[in-house]
Design a protein around this motif. Structure first.
Motif, mmCIF file in Angstrom:
data_model
loop_
_atom_site.group_PDB
_atom_site.id
_atom_site.type_symbol
_atom_site.label_atom_id
_atom_site.label_comp_id
_atom_site.label_asym_id
_atom_site.label_seq_id
_atom_site.Cartn_x
_atom_site.Cartn_y
_atom_site.Cartn_z
ATOM 1 N N VAL A 198 45.003 32.424 32.489
ATOM 2 C CA VAL A 198 43.812 31.273 32.939
ATOM 3 C C VAL A 198 44.016 31.166 34.418
ATOM 4 O O VAL A 198 43.206 31.012 35.171
ATOM 5 C CB VAL A 198 44.188 30.050 32.188
ATOM 6 C CG1 VAL A 198 43.001 29.036 32.570
ATOM 7 C CG2 VAL A 198 43.798 30.292 30.741
ATOM 8 N N ALA A 199 45.172 31.237 34.821
ATOM 9 C CA ALA A 199 45.457 30.637 36.321
ATOM 10 C C ALA A 199 44.912 31.997 37.206
ATOM 11 O O ALA A 199 44.406 31.663 38.250
ATOM 12 C CB ALA A 199 46.989 30.499 36.626
ATOM 13 N N ALA A 200 45.028 33.173 36.702
ATOM 14 C CA ALA A 200 44.468 34.341 37.507
ATOM 15 C C ALA A 200 42.973 34.359 37.375
ATOM 16 O O ALA A 200 42.449 34.490 38.511
ATOM 17 C CB ALA A 200 45.040 35.621 36.642
ATOM 18 N N LEU A 201 42.157 33.836 36.243
ATOM 19 C CA LEU A 201 40.892 33.774 36.245
ATOM 20 C C LEU A 201 40.445 32.626 37.276
ATOM 21 O O LEU A 201 39.482 32.631 37.784
ATOM 22 C CB LEU A 201 40.542 33.435 34.743
ATOM 23 C CG LEU A 201 38.901 33.198 34.493
ATOM 24 C CD1 LEU A 201 38.582 34.710 35.069
ATOM 25 C CD2 LEU A 201 38.706 32.872 33.234
ATOM 26 N N LEU A 202 41.335 31.395 37.286
ATOM 27 C CA LEU A 202 40.916 30.470 38.168
ATOM 28 C C LEU A 202 41.143 30.589 39.458
ATOM 29 O O LEU A 202 40.286 30.385 40.449
ATOM 30 C CB LEU A 202 41.681 28.807 37.768
ATOM 31 C CG LEU A 202 41.531 28.417 36.398
ATOM 32 C CD1 LEU A 202 42.375 27.484 36.183
ATOM 33 C CD2 LEU A 202 40.260 27.941 36.503
ATOM 34 N N GLU A 203 42.297 31.480 39.900
ATOM 35 C CA GLU A 203 42.442 31.850 41.145
ATOM 36 C C GLU A 203 41.036 32.939 41.716
ATOM 37 O O GLU A 203 40.572 32.564 42.998
ATOM 38 C CB GLU A 203 43.378 32.671 41.652
ATOM 39 C CG GLU A 203 43.918 33.145 42.750
ATOM 40 C CD GLU A 203 45.249 33.704 43.054
ATOM 41 O OE1 GLU A 203 45.773 34.011 44.116
ATOM 42 O OE2 GLU A 203 45.858 33.955 41.843
ATOM 43 N N CYS A 210 38.166 32.760 40.400
ATOM 44 C CA CYS A 210 36.831 31.719 40.570
ATOM 45 C C CYS A 210 36.980 30.890 41.825
ATOM 46 O O CYS A 210 35.785 30.799 42.711
ATOM 47 C CB CYS A 210 36.663 30.812 39.473
ATOM 48 S SG CYS A 210 36.429 31.721 37.584
ATOM 49 N N SER A 211 38.139 30.350 42.266
ATOM 50 C CA SER A 211 38.261 29.859 43.706
ATOM 51 C C SER A 211 37.995 30.830 44.867
ATOM 52 O O SER A 211 37.283 30.287 45.404
ATOM 53 C CB SER A 211 39.724 29.266 43.608
ATOM 54 O OG SER A 211 39.952 28.416 44.872
ATOM 55 N N LEU A 212 38.350 31.973 44.835
ATOM 56 C CA LEU A 212 37.869 32.953 45.759
ATOM 57 C C LEU A 212 36.729 33.050 45.715
ATOM 58 O O LEU A 212 36.030 33.026 46.949
ATOM 59 C CB LEU A 212 38.704 34.278 45.631
ATOM 60 C CG LEU A 212 40.065 34.087 45.795
ATOM 61 C CD1 LEU A 212 40.889 35.438 45.444
ATOM 62 C CD2 LEU A 212 40.524 33.759 47.384
ATOM 63 N N GLN A 213 35.840 33.198 44.525
ATOM 64 C CA GLN A 213 34.313 33.369 44.533
ATOM 65 C C GLN A 213 33.588 31.941 45.191
ATOM 66 O O GLN A 213 32.683 32.437 46.232
ATOM 67 C CB GLN A 213 33.914 33.416 43.183
ATOM 68 C CG GLN A 213 34.289 34.906 42.693
ATOM 69 C CD GLN A 213 33.655 36.009 43.334
ATOM 70 O OE1 GLN A 213 32.805 35.930 43.969
ATOM 71 N NE2 GLN A 213 34.394 37.206 43.425
ATOM 72 N N PHE A 214 34.379 30.939 44.994
ATOM 73 C CA PHE A 214 33.487 29.616 45.406
ATOM 74 C C PHE A 214 33.737 29.680 47.037
ATOM 75 O O PHE A 214 32.869 29.066 47.758
ATOM 76 C CB PHE A 214 34.134 28.528 44.731
ATOM 77 C CG PHE A 214 33.489 28.079 43.236
ATOM 78 C CD1 PHE A 214 31.928 28.073 43.308
ATOM 79 C CD2 PHE A 214 34.226 28.322 42.361
ATOM 80 C CE1 PHE A 214 31.603 27.573 42.242
ATOM 81 C CE2 PHE A 214 33.586 27.858 41.129
ATOM 82 C CZ PHE A 214 32.268 27.819 41.016
ATOM 83 N N SER A 219 36.198 24.742 44.379
ATOM 84 C CA SER A 219 37.225 25.572 44.629
ATOM 85 C C SER A 219 38.646 24.715 44.551
ATOM 86 O O SER A 219 39.651 25.365 44.110
ATOM 87 C CB SER A 219 37.250 26.080 46.111
ATOM 88 O OG SER A 219 38.268 26.994 46.574
ATOM 89 N N GLN A 220 38.703 23.428 45.309
ATOM 90 C CA GLN A 220 39.883 22.677 45.290
ATOM 91 C C GLN A 220 40.101 22.359 43.979
ATOM 92 O O GLN A 220 41.567 22.222 43.484
ATOM 93 C CB GLN A 220 39.644 21.368 46.084
ATOM 94 C CG GLN A 220 39.273 21.616 47.711
ATOM 95 C CD GLN A 220 39.155 20.368 48.431
ATOM 96 O OE1 GLN A 220 38.906 19.323 47.945
ATOM 97 N NE2 GLN A 220 38.848 20.584 49.750
ATOM 98 N N LEU A 266 43.836 23.031 39.267
ATOM 99 C CA LEU A 266 43.971 23.392 38.065
ATOM 100 C C LEU A 266 45.029 24.568 37.843
ATOM 101 O O LEU A 266 45.918 24.667 36.804
ATOM 102 C CB LEU A 266 42.780 23.622 37.296
ATOM 103 C CG LEU A 266 42.731 23.849 35.775
ATOM 104 C CD1 LEU A 266 43.211 22.550 34.909
ATOM 105 C CD2 LEU A 266 41.214 24.110 35.374
ATOM 106 N N ARG A 267 44.926 25.257 38.757
ATOM 107 C CA ARG A 267 45.671 26.655 38.489
ATOM 108 C C ARG A 267 47.021 26.270 38.898
ATOM 109 O O ARG A 267 47.975 26.895 38.104
ATOM 110 C CB ARG A 267 45.169 27.777 39.633
ATOM 111 C CG ARG A 267 45.963 28.929 39.666
ATOM 112 C CD ARG A 267 45.516 30.080 40.691
ATOM 113 N NE ARG A 267 45.723 29.341 42.034
ATOM 114 C CZ ARG A 267 46.404 29.292 42.950
ATOM 115 N NH1 ARG A 267 47.775 29.875 42.503
ATOM 116 N NH2 ARG A 267 46.333 28.864 44.157
#
Length: 301
Positions: A11-16, A18-22, A61-62, A67-68
């Protein structure tokens, strides 16, 4: 709610990601906002909209980064649930503020309508007073005319006729002025009535629009709650899928270990049978020995 180390890392990899995409989306919006020039009201609104979108991307992104980090350190996502609760509280507070603003606007409109009605009443009273003043002026002028006629009986008929003509002209002008003033006041009264009617229609239309906006906001709130429940249900399903996948992997690992152990056992057993000449390994050995002995006898002969 806590997760396993592998689940939290996934989940942390997925959130990272998503954060880069944002972050990338925020940079694109910033570039678009810099390209738009404030030459008109539409351009200013577009720049404001792009700035708001960029701020939303930065906030998301923050949030994803926070969350990550929580998933990597604590294997939990309590901050996400806290943020969802805060968002719900903000939505309820925003709805309450909007309802208060709507009530204040309605009260202001009602006060404005009361002021309009009061001004209309004042104008009606003023019109009535002017009519009374005109009537008194006519009476006074008539009395003065009679006094002048009585005082100037001794004058010549020509002077009397001239004075009568003059007074008739004056009375005619007064009547014309009176008619013009009455027509003007009637027109003003009609315009004020039309304005009051238009304001009442406008107020009814505004009330209808605000009711529709309130209903749409309630619908959006219900849709958001339904979407939140759907996301929670999907998250629970994803947890079940991850749990089933982990159990399946553990079962496959056990099967592979059992297969390797059985293979090693079969290899050991075959080695033992081969070394001791048991089973089909024994028959093959005796046949080979007989053949070798027959060849030796033929050579001796």
């Amino acid at each position: 709610m806590s997760l396993t180390k592998i689940q939290s890392l996934r989940v942390a990899a997925l959130l990272e990601d998503c954060s880069l995409q944002f972050d990338i989306m925020g940079l694109g919006l910033e570039a678009q906002r810099n390209k738009v020039q404030e030459r008109s009201a539409a351009a200013a609104r577009e720049r404001a909209r792009l700035a708001k979108c960029k701020n939303d991307c930065d906030y998301l992104s923050q949030l994803m980064t926070k969350l990550r980090l929580e998933l990597e350190q604590k294997q939990s996502f309590d901050s996400l649930l806290q943020i969802v609760e805060e968002e719900d509280q903000e939505i309820t507070m925003r709805d309450a503020k909007e309802e208060q603003l709507e009530t204040l606007k309605v009260q202001q409109k009602q006060e404005e309508l009361g002021a309009k009605k009061f001004s209309l009443m004042l104008k009606k009273e003023r019109l009535k007073r002017m009519n009374e003043m005109n009537e008194t002026l006519e009476e006074r002028s008539h009395n003065l005319e009679l006094k002048k006629i009585s005082m100037q009986n001794a004058d010549a008929d020509k002077q009397l006729e001239d004075q009568l003509e003059f007074m008739k002209k004056q009375i005619k002008e007064e009547k014309r002025a009176h008619e013009e003033s009455t027509n003007f006041l009637k027109n003003q009264h009609k315009e004020l009535l039309e304005e009051v009617q238009s304001w009442e229609q406008h107020l009814e239309r505004l009330l209808q629009e605000k009711r529709m906006e309130l209903e749409s906001m309630c619908q959006k709130k219900a849709q958001n709650l339904e979407r939140l429940n759907e996301m929670r249900r999907k998250f629970a399903q994803m947890e079940l899928v991850v749990k089933d996948d982990r159990e399946e992997q553990e079962r496959l690992r056990q099967q592979e270990a059992e297969i390797r152990a059985a293979t090693k056992l079969q290899a050991w057993w075959r080695g033992c049978m081969f070394r001791k000449g048991l089973g089909h390994f024994k028959k093959g050995g005796e046949v080979k020995k007989g053949k070798k002995g027959g060849k030796k006898k033929t050579k001796k002969k």
